[in-house]
Design an enzyme around this catalytic site. Structure first.
Site, PDB file in Angstrom:
ATOM      1  N   ASP A 113       0.787  -1.239   0.000  1.00 32.13           N
ATOM      2  CA  ASP A 113       0.000   0.000   0.000  1.00 32.13           C
ATOM      3  C   ASP A 113       0.817   1.287   0.000  1.00 32.13           C
ATOM      4  O   ASP A 113       0.243   2.378  -0.030  1.00 32.13           O
ATOM      5  CB  ASP A 113      -0.946   0.019   1.212  1.00 32.13           C
ATOM      6  CG  ASP A 113      -2.127  -0.914   1.013  1.00 32.13           C
ATOM      7  OD1 ASP A 113      -2.624  -0.993  -0.125  1.00 32.13           O
ATOM      8  OD2 ASP A 113      -2.552  -1.561   1.983  1.00 32.13           O
ATOM      9  N   ASP A 178      -6.223  -3.750  -6.456  1.00 31.17           N
ATOM     10  CA  ASP A 178      -5.883  -2.447  -5.869  1.00 31.17           C
ATOM     11  C   ASP A 178      -4.426  -2.060  -6.148  1.00 31.17           C
ATOM     12  O   ASP A 178      -4.071  -0.886  -6.197  1.00 31.17           O
ATOM     13  CB  ASP A 178      -6.080  -2.461  -4.346  1.00 31.17           C
ATOM     14  CG  ASP A 178      -7.281  -3.250  -3.873  1.00 31.17           C
ATOM     15  OD1 ASP A 178      -7.649  -4.226  -4.554  1.00 31.17           O
ATOM     16  OD2 ASP A 178      -7.829  -2.928  -2.822  1.00 31.17           O
TER      17      ASP A 178
HETATM   18  N1  GLY Z   1      -7.358  -1.085  -0.946  1.00 32.56           N
HETATM   19  C1  GLY Z   1      -8.370  -1.564  -0.071  1.00 32.56           C
HETATM   20  C2  GLY Z   1      -9.730  -1.213  -0.494  1.00 32.56           C
HETATM   21  O1  GLY Z   1      -9.979  -0.803  -1.601  1.00 32.56           O
HETATM   22  O2  GLY Z   1     -10.615  -1.331   0.315  1.00 32.56           O
END
Ligand code: GLY
Length: 417
Positions: A113, A178
């Site tokens: 992330d 993501d």
């Molecule tokens: N990246 C985590 C979400 O989209 O909830």
């Protein structure tokens, strides 16, 4: 003057550029007032480490997370967009204060992330108020992300493990859609260092995601598990979507945005085709409500879609929207509309405008001082995890503001970014 016209079977309202500029300004001005109130709310948690607004607590106050939460970069990023648009130096000072809190994250390697965390904070700081040290911080962040690249599979590993909702296995090499959002940091790092290895990682990740994660109908799996030994994809499942074969709307948004950005950075038409396919899936889907804010999953509670036995989605009979998916989609569609011509371009632009006008209406936009001082209501974090259902989420606000900022530039005849 409002001119109504029919586009792809949908009535859209075309306002004059002046009216649209005023719409953006009213929303940005409101956002500034709302976030001024947010800035007055205290830190939370152990030793006050909860500093970054994330969502809403049951008592109506904002919930705040530490700088290590994946959403930590969005609040500083939102402050950058508002302060830049309004030329508000006090808010810009706050943007800087919150950005600087993120510096320790530059060496974070525990999940993927870091792209969200550092490019939304320091990336925007560097764009709007560049300082030499920001480049070093961002390049170090890109190096941290690259520690998770697995050459045999050609992808960046997202999480260290995930226990399937089917309860049968814990997978040790999951990649989630993501992750496409983290690649922008790598393209930036190549540009400023002249070292192509960052962008090679990004391109490899995007190519393998296109092959293994995007389905033939241009929806996508939320997760693909890879085999650590062989590097081959094992299977697709979901974490935050309704079922393995369903289309989780925020995952769709991450894909539209991520592949659009990859096309911008590479000029590779395969990425453009994928971005368009994913955008068309969203905009043309029969389950997309007419206001264009998607349900949290395009297939929730539909025949042929079955959640895993451990998923809380089995227990949720009501359907919920996800404003965060819509906001991210709107921002991506604005950019995408500039890479294609004619009807396609108009379709993406009108889709983005429809979403923005819905989100900017009283149906989604909170009243001043309400909604924990977040801008948008009605997002969905993770129904399978029984978490964050019909709440504000900091990233819904961020992508709404980014889309407004992009739209304003386009109204001035400029590129969106
Ligand atoms: N990246 C985590 C979400 O989209 O909830």
């Amino acid at each position: 003057m409002i001119v109504a016209f029919c586009l792809s079977g949908v009535m859209a309202s075309a306002q004059t550029p002046d009216a649209e500029k005023a719409f953006v300004k009213e929303n940005m001005t409101f956002a500034a007032e709302q976030y001024q109130l947010m800035l007055k709310t205290p830190p939370q948690g152990k030793e006050g480490k909860g500093v970054m607004p994330h969502s809403l607590r049951k008592d109506g106050t904002p919930s705040k997370g530490s700088i290590y939460l994946w959403t930590a970069g969005f609040f500083p990023g939102s402050l950058w967009y508002i302060s830049e648009y309004l030329d508000d130096s006090a808010l810009q000072d706050s943007a800087l204060v919150y950005t600087q809190k993120m510096e320790p994250i530059k060496s974070f390697t525990d999940n993927h992330d870091i792209g969200f965390m550092m490019y939304c904070s320091y990336g925007n700081a560097n764009r709007f108020e560049p300082q030499p040290e920001y480049k070093d911080i961002l390049v170090e962040s890109a190096c941290s992300l690259c520690t998770r690249f697995r050459p045999k599979a050609g992808v960046i590993q997202s999480w260290n493990g995930f226990r399937s909702w089917h309860g049968d296995k814990v997978y040790d090499f999951p990649v989630i859609i993501d992750n496409m959002m983290n690649l922008e940091l790598l393209f930036y790092a190549s540009k400023v260092t002249g070292d192509d290895s960052f962008k090679d990682v990004a391109i490899s990740h995007a190519e393998h995601t296109m092959q293994n994660q995007v389905r033939d109908d241009y929806s996508c799996f939320h997760i693909v598990y890879y085999d650590k030994e062989t590097g081959k994809p094992i299977k697709g499942e979901t974490s935050q979507g309704y079922s393995d074969n369903s289309a989780w709307s925020r995952g769709q948004a991450w894909g539209i945005y991520g592949f659009t950005m990859c096309y911008r950075e590479t000029g590779d038409k395969r990425f453009l085709k994928t971005a368009q396919g994913m955008a068309d899936f969203y905009l043309d889907h029969p389950n997309l409500p007419s206001d264009k804010v998607a349900w949290w999953d395009f297939n929730a509670n539909q025949p042929g879609y079955v959640p895993g036995v451990r998923s809380n989605a089995n227990k949720v009979v009501l359907n919920y929207r996800d404003a965060s998916a819509a906001a991210c989609t709107a921002s991506a569609l604005l950019e995408l509309s500039t890479y294609v011509k004619g009807d396609k371009s108009r379709k993406y632009l009108e889709g983005a405008k429809a979403i923005l006008h819905t989100l900017g209406s009283g149906k989604y936009r909170a009243e001043l001082g309400k909604n924990g001082n977040f801008i948008l209501m009605h997002s969905t974090g993770a129904i399978p995890q029984n978490s964050e259902i019909d709440v504000p989420l900091t990233y819904a606000d961020y992508y709404f503001l980014e889309a407004l900022y992009r739209y304003d530039r386009m109204l001035d005849g400029k590129k969106p970014l």
